[in-house]
Design an enzyme around this catalytic site. Structure first.
Site, PDB file in Angstrom:
ATOM      1  N   PRO A 200       2.492  17.097  11.416  1.00 21.46           N
ATOM      2  CA  PRO A 200       3.134  18.228  10.739  1.00 21.46           C
ATOM      3  C   PRO A 200       3.450  17.792   9.493  1.00 21.46           C
ATOM      4  O   PRO A 200       3.968  16.838   9.010  1.00 21.46           O
ATOM      5  CB  PRO A 200       3.999  18.703  11.595  1.00 21.46           C
ATOM      6  CG  PRO A 200       4.516  17.550  12.520  1.00 21.46           C
ATOM      7  CD  PRO A 200       3.245  16.484  12.507  1.00 21.46           C
ATOM      8  N   ILE A 201       3.607  19.037   8.798  1.00 20.42           N
ATOM      9  CA  ILE A 201       4.253  18.798   7.318  1.00 20.42           C
ATOM     10  C   ILE A 201       5.577  19.834   6.966  1.00 20.42           C
ATOM     11  O   ILE A 201       5.784  19.932   6.081  1.00 20.42           O
ATOM     12  CB  ILE A 201       3.415  18.838   6.290  1.00 20.42           C
ATOM     13  CG1 ILE A 201       2.538  20.226   6.191  1.00 20.42           C
ATOM     14  CG2 ILE A 201       2.244  17.589   6.191  1.00 20.42           C
ATOM     15  CD1 ILE A 201       1.809  20.472   4.474  1.00 20.42           C
ATOM     16  N   ASP A 202       6.066  20.304   8.363  1.00 18.61           N
ATOM     17  CA  ASP A 202       6.885  21.421   8.123  1.00 18.61           C
ATOM     18  C   ASP A 202       8.051  20.899   7.394  1.00 18.61           C
ATOM     19  O   ASP A 202       8.814  21.728   6.578  1.00 18.61           O
ATOM     20  CB  ASP A 202       7.192  21.669   9.443  1.00 18.61           C
ATOM     21  CG  ASP A 202       7.807  20.803  10.501  1.00 18.61           C
ATOM     22  OD1 ASP A 202       6.880  19.594  10.747  1.00 18.61           O
ATOM     23  OD2 ASP A 202       8.841  20.601  10.886  1.00 18.61           O
ATOM     24  N   GLN A 203       8.688  19.676   7.496  1.00 17.94           N
ATOM     25  CA  GLN A 203       9.869  19.173   6.698  1.00 17.94           C
ATOM     26  C   GLN A 203       9.429  19.094   5.380  1.00 17.94           C
ATOM     27  O   GLN A 203      10.352  19.086   4.486  1.00 17.94           O
ATOM     28  CB  GLN A 203      10.163  17.900   7.347  1.00 17.94           C
ATOM     29  CG  GLN A 203      10.684  17.673   8.906  1.00 17.94           C
ATOM     30  CD  GLN A 203      11.976  18.651   9.103  1.00 17.94           C
ATOM     31  OE1 GLN A 203      12.868  18.896   8.525  1.00 17.94           O
ATOM     32  NE2 GLN A 203      11.397  19.591   9.958  1.00 17.94           N
TER      33      GLN A 203
ATOM     34  N   ILE B 192       7.328   6.887  17.192  1.00 16.07           N
ATOM     35  CA  ILE B 192       6.967   7.783  16.042  1.00 16.07           C
ATOM     36  C   ILE B 192       5.904   8.669  16.281  1.00 16.07           C
ATOM     37  O   ILE B 192       5.837   9.879  15.836  1.00 16.07           O
ATOM     38  CB  ILE B 192       6.779   6.780  14.913  1.00 16.07           C
ATOM     39  CG1 ILE B 192       7.896   5.649  14.683  1.00 16.07           C
ATOM     40  CG2 ILE B 192       6.550   7.765  13.570  1.00 16.07           C
ATOM     41  CD1 ILE B 192       9.389   6.341  14.171  1.00 16.07           C
TER      42      ILE B 192
ATOM     43  N   ARG C  74      -3.817  10.399   4.019  1.00 14.57           N
ATOM     44  CA  ARG C  74      -2.658  11.234   4.226  1.00 14.57           C
ATOM     45  C   ARG C  74      -1.915  11.369   3.076  1.00 14.57           C
ATOM     46  O   ARG C  74      -1.493  12.224   2.516  1.00 14.57           O
ATOM     47  CB  ARG C  74      -1.878  10.261   5.494  1.00 14.57           C
ATOM     48  CG  ARG C  74      -0.900  11.133   6.109  1.00 14.57           C
ATOM     49  CD  ARG C  74      -1.632  12.060   6.879  1.00 14.57           C
ATOM     50  NE  ARG C  74      -0.634  13.043   7.398  1.00 14.57           N
ATOM     51  CZ  ARG C  74      -0.923  14.205   7.573  1.00 14.57           C
ATOM     52  NH1 ARG C  74      -2.265  14.731   7.830  1.00 14.57           N
ATOM     53  NH2 ARG C  74      -0.173  15.285   7.819  1.00 14.57           N
TER      54      ARG C  74
ATOM     55  N   LYS D 294       0.769  -1.182   0.130  1.00 13.89           N
ATOM     56  CA  LYS D 294      -0.114  -0.121  -0.044  1.00 13.89           C
ATOM     57  C   LYS D 294       0.957   1.213  -0.006  1.00 13.89           C
ATOM     58  O   LYS D 294       0.750   2.021  -0.858  1.00 13.89           O
ATOM     59  CB  LYS D 294      -0.683  -0.091   1.407  1.00 13.89           C
ATOM     60  CG  LYS D 294      -1.686   1.467   1.439  1.00 13.89           C
ATOM     61  CD  LYS D 294      -2.517   1.361   2.621  1.00 13.89           C
ATOM     62  CE  LYS D 294      -1.770   1.679   4.032  1.00 13.89           C
ATOM     63  NZ  LYS D 294      -1.330   3.096   4.122  1.00 13.89           N
ATOM     64  N   ASN D 295       1.724   1.456   0.970  1.00 12.71           N
ATOM     65  CA  ASN D 295       2.598   2.519   1.142  1.00 12.71           C
ATOM     66  C   ASN D 295       3.356   2.754   0.096  1.00 12.71           C
ATOM     67  O   ASN D 295       3.826   4.165  -0.560  1.00 12.71           O
ATOM     68  CB  ASN D 295       3.424   2.472   2.229  1.00 12.71           C
ATOM     69  CG  ASN D 295       2.467   2.761   3.617  1.00 12.71           C
ATOM     70  OD1 ASN D 295       1.233   3.376   3.401  1.00 12.71           O
ATOM     71  ND2 ASN D 295       3.023   2.126   4.667  1.00 12.71           N
TER      72      ASN D 295
HETATM   73  C1  UD1 Z   1       4.934   7.190   9.228  1.00 14.04           C
HETATM   74  C2  UD1 Z   1       5.827   5.998   9.321  1.00 14.04           C
HETATM   75  C3  UD1 Z   1       5.500   5.043   8.452  1.00 14.04           C
HETATM   76  C4  UD1 Z   1       3.949   4.454   8.384  1.00 14.04           C
HETATM   77  C5  UD1 Z   1       3.017   5.675   8.836  1.00 14.04           C
HETATM   78  C6  UD1 Z   1       1.632   5.517   9.270  1.00 14.04           C
HETATM   79  C7  UD1 Z   1       8.219   5.937   9.889  1.00 14.04           C
HETATM   80  C8  UD1 Z   1       9.705   6.745   9.946  1.00 14.04           C
HETATM   81  N1  UD1 Z   1       7.532   6.394   9.224  1.00 14.04           N
HETATM   82  O1  UD1 Z   1       5.019   7.535   7.982  1.00 14.04           O
HETATM   83  O2  UD1 Z   1       6.320   3.773   8.357  1.00 14.04           O
HETATM   84  O3  UD1 Z   1       3.593   3.838   7.460  1.00 14.04           O
HETATM   85  O4  UD1 Z   1       3.631   6.615   9.503  1.00 14.04           O
HETATM   86  O5  UD1 Z   1       1.688   4.966  10.364  1.00 14.04           O
HETATM   87  O6  UD1 Z   1       8.218   5.089  10.884  1.00 14.04           O
HETATM   88  N2  UD1 Z   1       7.120  14.732  11.328  1.00 14.04           N
HETATM   89  C9  UD1 Z   1       7.565  15.948  11.327  1.00 14.04           C
HETATM   90  N3  UD1 Z   1       7.370  17.027  10.518  1.00 14.04           N
HETATM   91  C10 UD1 Z   1       7.061  16.592   9.094  1.00 14.04           C
HETATM   92  C11 UD1 Z   1       6.843  15.205   8.777  1.00 14.04           C
HETATM   93  C12 UD1 Z   1       6.731  14.376   9.882  1.00 14.04           C
HETATM   94  O7  UD1 Z   1       7.704  16.464  12.481  1.00 14.04           O
HETATM   95  O8  UD1 Z   1       7.083  17.461   8.251  1.00 14.04           O
HETATM   96  C13 UD1 Z   1       7.291  13.670  12.315  1.00 14.04           C
HETATM   97  C14 UD1 Z   1       5.972  13.159  12.643  1.00 14.04           C
HETATM   98  O9  UD1 Z   1       5.111  13.911  13.450  1.00 14.04           O
HETATM   99  C15 UD1 Z   1       6.234  11.648  13.203  1.00 14.04           C
HETATM  100  C16 UD1 Z   1       7.469  11.189  12.345  1.00 14.04           C
HETATM  101  O10 UD1 Z   1       8.186  12.478  11.804  1.00 14.04           O
HETATM  102  O11 UD1 Z   1       6.546  11.896  14.535  1.00 14.04           O
HETATM  103  C17 UD1 Z   1       7.363  10.430  11.065  1.00 14.04           C
HETATM  104  O12 UD1 Z   1       6.490  10.886  10.075  1.00 14.04           O
HETATM  105  P1  UD1 Z   1       6.485  10.309   8.940  1.00 14.04           P
HETATM  106  O13 UD1 Z   1       7.466   9.441   8.592  1.00 14.04           O
HETATM  107  O14 UD1 Z   1       6.364  11.655   7.956  1.00 14.04           O
HETATM  108  O15 UD1 Z   1       5.171   9.784   8.705  1.00 14.04           O
HETATM  109  P2  UD1 Z   1       4.601   8.881   7.608  1.00 14.04           P
HETATM  110  O16 UD1 Z   1       5.138   9.182   6.212  1.00 14.04           O
HETATM  111  O17 UD1 Z   1       3.031   9.046   7.701  1.00 14.04           O
END
Ligand code: UD1
Length: 430
Positions: free
Chosen positions: A124-127, A329, A94, A22-23
């Site tokens: 968040p999506i700041d990154q 996470i 998402r 899926k991902n």
């Molecule tokens: C994450 C999981 C992924 C899982 C999905 C749904 C990890 C690294 N990623 O992916 O395996 O399929 O959740 O459960 O395990 N964050 C920020 N700023 C940003 C983006 C993210 O602070 O701009 C933080 C998030 O709050 C979180 C962490 O980074 O604590 C990981 O986020 P991210 O990997 O982006 O989430 P998903 O891509 O949804």
């Protein structure tokens, strides 16, 4: 409204074939609009609702999408004309935010409503934004509802991610693959679906190196072309069947997997006393005793995946001894423990740590799926429990698991999907 009704207590036995990831599919489908050409994508889990929404969104912006067979789609991106995606399209999942990177990469502009998806804590999506800005885009988020990104030109740049983010790594790769010059993503996510996306883009003519490590180098190319590509097997669906086999003390051959992607899951199952045999593209899990305790901490890949945390906690809830599960996470990923407690589990949650005191057995009860993986955990709990479990809100499960009833049914599970009438509430009265 639909629900799953499970009569538990039967060990799972037999073989199951895992669907495409899926991902990976959710990153690769929007990536296809980066070429003005036709891509044929195989091993797509076409029946899960997240993929249906992605396809609907592609059609909305002008792409042609044909279902060639039950797991192959053809995406014709020659006539994609719109760079605007509204909340109606993004509210369900998402991954709809990957259209920001893909549209920015193609048109140098994107207007995409903020994404929905499972609530696991603030997301968040700041990154992502930091990455787009480093490439030269001007990004605004209007009323916290619509992300607008515009660039005169996109220029490759070094980008250091402050947190390891799958979503930001994907989005930056999509935006920079046709930028001018070299982009280097440092502290990049290393998940198998990142590697799969890089392989897909390289099959389209991109120049991406280092995917699967924490430094990804992307040299922009002038254009991309169509290709035929097969998506990797779903690591989390495979892991879900592996844990289900162990929790029901069964014996299941899980086929169409990449055993390397399952190492963190296999090693925890072995620690709990399961037998795990790896073959080239399958893995057999059997369990003939009560599981033992073990501690788990979720980490970015290659650590233990957060998406397997709820399922594994079910196994630990019937283990001999006390286990500690740390979620590193997401801040709100233990809501399902309340449902599990209704089935007799003994779990204490303090912030992002759950202490699980194993009980002899779970008892069937009415429960609900709080999110996708929480729902998968409820299925495993229902299969391992004595008596009847009814799971509501299964739309979450349908987001990410194909043919649930058929796949578990073929392993001997007593599981049915039933339609039920919505309960009458006072507000329904005329
Ligand atoms: C994450 C999981 C992924 C899982 C999905 C749904 C990890 C690294 N990623 O992916 O395996 O399929 O959740 O459960 O395990 N964050 C920020 N700023 C940003 C983006 C993210 O602070 O701009 C933080 C998030 O709050 C979180 C962490 O980074 O604590 C990981 O986020 P991210 O990997 O982006 O989430 P998903 O891509 O949804």
């Amino acid at each position: 409204m639909e629900k799953f009704v499970i009569v538990g207590g039967t060990p799972l036995n037999g073989e199951v074939t895992v669907s495409g990831a899926k991902n990976a599919a959710l990153a690769i489908i929007p990536a296809a609009i980066l070429c003005r050409d036709v891509c044929r994508i195989e091993n797509v889990p076409t029946t899960i609702s997240d993929v249906s929404f992605m396809i609907k969104t592609l059609r909305h912006i002008g792409a042609g999408v044909k279902l060639i067979d039950k797991s192959t789609i053809e995406i014709d991106s020659r006539h994609v004309s719109s760079y605007v995606i509204s909340h109606d399209m993004t509210k369900y999942l998402r991954a709809s935010y990957y259209f920001i990177g893909a549209l920015l990469g193609r048109f140098h502009k994107a207007s995409v409503a903020m994404p929905g998806g499972c609530y696991l804590g603030p997301r968040p999506i700041d990154q992502h934004i930091k990455g787009f800005e480093a490439l030269g885009a001007k990004v605004t988020v209007e009323d916290n509802a619509i992300v607008e990104a515009v660039a005169d030109e996109l220029v490759g740049s070094p980008i250091y991610l402050d947190v390891v983010s799958v979503g930001a790594t994907v989005n930056i790769m999509l935006a920079c693959v046709m930028a001018d010059g070299l982009t280097v993503i440092e502290n990049a996510a290393k998940e198998p679906h990142i590697v799969d996306l890089a392989n897909f883009l390289n099959s389209m003519g991109a120049d991406i190196r280092g995917a699967g490590t924490d430094v990804i180098k992307i040299r922009g190319v002038g254009s991309l072309h169509g290709c035929t590509y097969s998506i990797i097997p779903d690591q989390i669906e495979a892991g879900t069947f592996m844990v289900a086999a162990a929790a029901t003390r069964g014996n299941v051959l899980v086929k169409n997997v990449i055993p390397k992607h399952l190492e963190s899951i296999s090693s925890k199952l072995i620690e709990c006393g399961a037998n795990v045999e790896e073959y080239d593209d399958s893995v057999r899990v059997s369990m003939d005793c009560r599981p033992g305790k073990c501690n788990i901490k979720t980490m970015p890949h290659p650590g233990f995946p957060t998406d397997m945390q709820p399922q594994m906690s079910v196994l630990l809830s019937i283990a001999d001894g006390t286990s500690i599960v740390s979620e590193s996470i997401w801040s709100n990923r233990f809501r399902y423990t309340e449902q599990l407690s209704r089935m007799g589990a003994s779990i204490t949650v303090d912030g992002q740590i759950a202490v699980i005191h194993g009980v002899d057995c779970l008892k069937g009860a009415p429960v609900k799926a709080d999110d996708l993986r929480a729902g998968a955990a409820m299925i495993i709990a229902g299969l391992a429990a004595t008596g009847k479990t009814e799971i509501e809100d299964i739309l979450y499960i349908d987001r990410g698991y194909e043919h649930v009833v058929e796949k578990f049914g073929n392993l001997g599970a007593d599981i049915k999907r039933v339609y039920c009438v919505e309960p009458f509430s006072v507000s329904d009265a005329g």
